[in-house]
Design a protein around this motif. Sequence first.
Motif, mmCIF file in Angstrom:
data_model
loop_
_atom_site.group_PDB
_atom_site.id
_atom_site.type_symbol
_atom_site.label_atom_id
_atom_site.label_comp_id
_atom_site.label_asym_id
_atom_site.label_seq_id
_atom_site.Cartn_x
_atom_site.Cartn_y
_atom_site.Cartn_z
ATOM 1 N N MET A 170 1.304 -20.371 -6.667
ATOM 2 C CA MET A 170 0.061 -20.926 -7.224
ATOM 3 C C MET A 170 -0.951 -19.815 -7.479
ATOM 4 O O MET A 170 -1.637 -19.788 -8.489
ATOM 5 C CB MET A 170 -0.554 -21.958 -6.255
ATOM 6 C CG MET A 170 0.202 -23.270 -6.212
ATOM 7 S SD MET A 170 -0.596 -24.444 -5.107
ATOM 8 C CE MET A 170 -1.924 -25.028 -6.155
ATOM 9 N N HIS B 52 0.052 -17.660 -10.490
ATOM 10 C CA HIS B 52 -0.127 -18.295 -11.802
ATOM 11 C C HIS B 52 -1.572 -18.667 -12.108
ATOM 12 O O HIS B 52 -1.832 -19.405 -13.055
ATOM 13 C CB HIS B 52 0.773 -19.524 -11.911
ATOM 14 C CG HIS B 52 2.226 -19.174 -11.985
ATOM 15 N ND1 HIS B 52 3.137 -19.611 -11.058
ATOM 16 C CD2 HIS B 52 2.901 -18.379 -12.854
ATOM 17 C CE1 HIS B 52 4.327 -19.106 -11.362
ATOM 18 N NE2 HIS B 52 4.204 -18.365 -12.442
ATOM 19 N N GLY B 53 -2.500 -18.211 -11.278
ATOM 20 C CA GLY B 53 -3.918 -18.433 -11.575
ATOM 21 C C GLY B 53 -4.415 -19.818 -11.209
ATOM 22 O O GLY B 53 -5.484 -20.239 -11.664
ATOM 23 N N GLU B 54 -3.649 -20.546 -10.388
ATOM 24 C CA GLU B 54 -4.070 -21.915 -10.060
ATOM 25 C C GLU B 54 -5.240 -21.927 -9.070
ATOM 26 O O GLU B 54 -6.034 -22.863 -9.068
ATOM 27 C CB GLU B 54 -2.884 -22.719 -9.522
ATOM 28 C CG GLU B 54 -1.839 -22.958 -10.604
ATOM 29 C CD GLU B 54 -0.569 -23.609 -10.108
ATOM 30 O OE1 GLU B 54 -0.647 -24.479 -9.220
ATOM 31 O OE2 GLU B 54 0.513 -23.239 -10.590
ATOM 32 N N ARG C 134 -7.677 -19.807 -9.184
ATOM 33 C CA ARG C 134 -8.852 -19.606 -10.042
ATOM 34 C C ARG C 134 -9.186 -20.911 -10.766
ATOM 35 O O ARG C 134 -10.360 -21.278 -10.885
ATOM 36 C CB ARG C 134 -8.576 -18.478 -11.032
ATOM 37 C CG ARG C 134 -9.726 -18.225 -11.977
ATOM 38 C CD ARG C 134 -9.487 -17.031 -12.880
ATOM 39 N NE ARG C 134 -10.583 -16.919 -13.827
ATOM 40 C CZ ARG C 134 -10.632 -17.564 -14.983
ATOM 41 N NH1 ARG C 134 -9.642 -18.345 -15.323
ATOM 42 N NH2 ARG C 134 -11.676 -17.411 -15.783
ATOM 43 N N ALA C 135 -8.143 -21.598 -11.243
ATOM 44 C CA ALA C 135 -8.385 -22.864 -11.951
ATOM 45 C C ALA C 135 -9.087 -23.860 -11.028
ATOM 46 O O ALA C 135 -10.007 -24.566 -11.450
ATOM 47 C CB ALA C 135 -7.071 -23.437 -12.457
ATOM 48 N N LEU C 136 -8.668 -23.899 -9.771
ATOM 49 C CA LEU C 136 -9.317 -24.820 -8.820
ATOM 50 C C LEU C 136 -10.773 -24.413 -8.593
ATOM 51 O O LEU C 136 -11.664 -25.258 -8.536
ATOM 52 C CB LEU C 136 -8.560 -24.837 -7.488
ATOM 53 C CG LEU C 136 -7.220 -25.582 -7.504
ATOM 54 C CD1 LEU C 136 -6.439 -25.322 -6.217
ATOM 55 C CD2 LEU C 136 -7.422 -27.080 -7.669
ATOM 56 N N LEU D 123 -12.697 -22.865 -10.659
ATOM 57 C CA LEU D 123 -13.481 -23.210 -11.849
ATOM 58 C C LEU D 123 -13.850 -24.692 -11.851
ATOM 59 O O LEU D 123 -14.879 -25.080 -12.379
ATOM 60 C CB LEU D 123 -12.690 -22.886 -13.130
ATOM 61 C CG LEU D 123 -12.535 -21.412 -13.492
ATOM 62 C CD1 LEU D 123 -11.718 -21.256 -14.769
ATOM 63 C CD2 LEU D 123 -13.882 -20.741 -13.662
ATOM 64 N N MET D 124 -12.990 -25.496 -11.223
ATOM 65 C CA MET D 124 -13.304 -26.936 -11.114
ATOM 66 C C MET D 124 -14.182 -27.211 -9.897
ATOM 67 O O MET D 124 -14.392 -28.369 -9.535
ATOM 68 C CB MET D 124 -12.009 -27.750 -11.021
ATOM 69 C CG MET D 124 -11.193 -27.766 -12.286
ATOM 70 S SD MET D 124 -9.771 -28.867 -12.131
ATOM 71 C CE MET D 124 -8.515 -27.769 -11.545
ATOM 72 N N ASN D 125 -14.640 -26.141 -9.265
ATOM 73 C CA ASN D 125 -15.492 -26.261 -8.074
ATOM 74 C C ASN D 125 -14.767 -26.966 -6.921
ATOM 75 O O ASN D 125 -15.373 -27.702 -6.143
ATOM 76 C CB ASN D 125 -16.777 -27.013 -8.439
ATOM 77 C CG ASN D 125 -17.911 -26.649 -7.526
ATOM 78 O OD1 ASN D 125 -17.886 -25.607 -6.882
ATOM 79 N ND2 ASN D 125 -18.901 -27.516 -7.439
ATOM 80 N N ILE D 126 -13.444 -26.752 -6.861
ATOM 81 C CA ILE D 126 -12.638 -27.342 -5.787
ATOM 82 C C ILE D 126 -12.361 -26.245 -4.759
ATOM 83 O O ILE D 126 -11.834 -25.185 -5.118
ATOM 84 C CB ILE D 126 -11.330 -27.943 -6.336
ATOM 85 C CG1 ILE D 126 -11.665 -29.160 -7.210
ATOM 86 C CG2 ILE D 126 -10.368 -28.321 -5.217
ATOM 87 C CD1 ILE D 126 -10.482 -29.791 -7.897
#
Lengths: 185, 236
Positions: free
Chosen positions: B106, B109-111, B113-115, B117-120
Amino acid sequence: MNGRYWLQLPPQESIEHGVAALMASLQEFAGGRVAAVEGHAVLISNLRVWENLALPAWYHFSESPDAFESHVGGMLEALDWDEARQQQFTGSLPQALSAADRRVAQLLRGLLLQPAALVADAEWWRLLGHGGDLAALYMRHAQNIPLLVVSHGAPAEGFAELETGLDAAELWNRIKQGVVTNADA
Amino acid sequence: MQNTDVAIPVWGVFRRLGALRLPAVRRVLFKQIYFTANEAYLLIALIGFALGAIVVTLLHVQYGQSRDTALRLLGSLTFAELAPLLAALVMIARSSSAVASELANMRMHGEFRALRLMNIDIATYLLLPRLLGMALACMLLSACMALSALTAGLLVAAGSHVSYQLVTLERVLSWQPVLLLPAKSFSFGLVAAFLACRSGLSVAALPTEVPRATSMAVMHGMGSLFILDLLWALLR
């Protein structure tokens, strides 16, 4: 039309960090209702697409994923997909999607948050210009949402340029007030 | 390829227990319990059954201990020692490696960072359910193994008179090992989960590092398990 803003970063600064910094400062003001859209769309690999779409709203606002079903269906109407294509899209794991479909899922995920603003990188904005499903979805459901593009290049037509040192509170005020773009002016 | 260099304080996760009120976090917790406990319980039950039969056969048939003594030893051995240890070993072999590789992938694969960005919050959404899920699953698997071992022991020792042994179970099984089992197994599961998460987060975000994370999770988990068991023995 709501505001379109362009943040031009110096070449030595990374776009990724620019997007992340902008998101972090805006989330504070928007109560979680800001969505990032990037050319390289990343979804969470151990969740199916429908779970990915619901994740931010589910996490922040405890809205049940089932509640989004009709909403997602309504948004996908813009894409002219038949029911089998919709089912296949929402039921897949992200790895099974093409890069273009992942970008559609990323925008849908953001739209389900009913965002106060979208933060995009220049690559996403460039791909949007190519048309296709992403552009159709954007034109139908997102073109009235304030858009902030982070880029190394000069502002595209119709965008108001943001100063790099702009205070987050000031930026948020501009978005809320829907300050007109250069083009509108 | 993405890299996230922001340190994630794994131990700080338990300050976020209140996040379990979020349905999205609870779902990850239930999935973790399902994958760790539900998918392993048959293997664990089988190992427990064989273990119980072996212990009673050795003590009663080969070493001439009375039925009651053999069952008493089986009860205290399995509930207090063998079941938590063996169940945790099986769990580490199956799930620690899975958790470490999942987190490493995860991250790669940048997940993460993606989380963000969603403020998670990564610790709340990814780590808390894994730590708690593995610890609870370890408790359930240990109980499953201990009960299977006891059942096998009763069957081997008493044969057709097993119903009599069941009603006099308190003679062979005291409360102390029964209470020790959840405490020990929870601590084993927690430490294994902590090390698995740490392994998944500590390696560089490169494809070649994922097998390293997996291997580290298993090796560190097993080593720590025996050290922790020794500490429990010293504490008692």
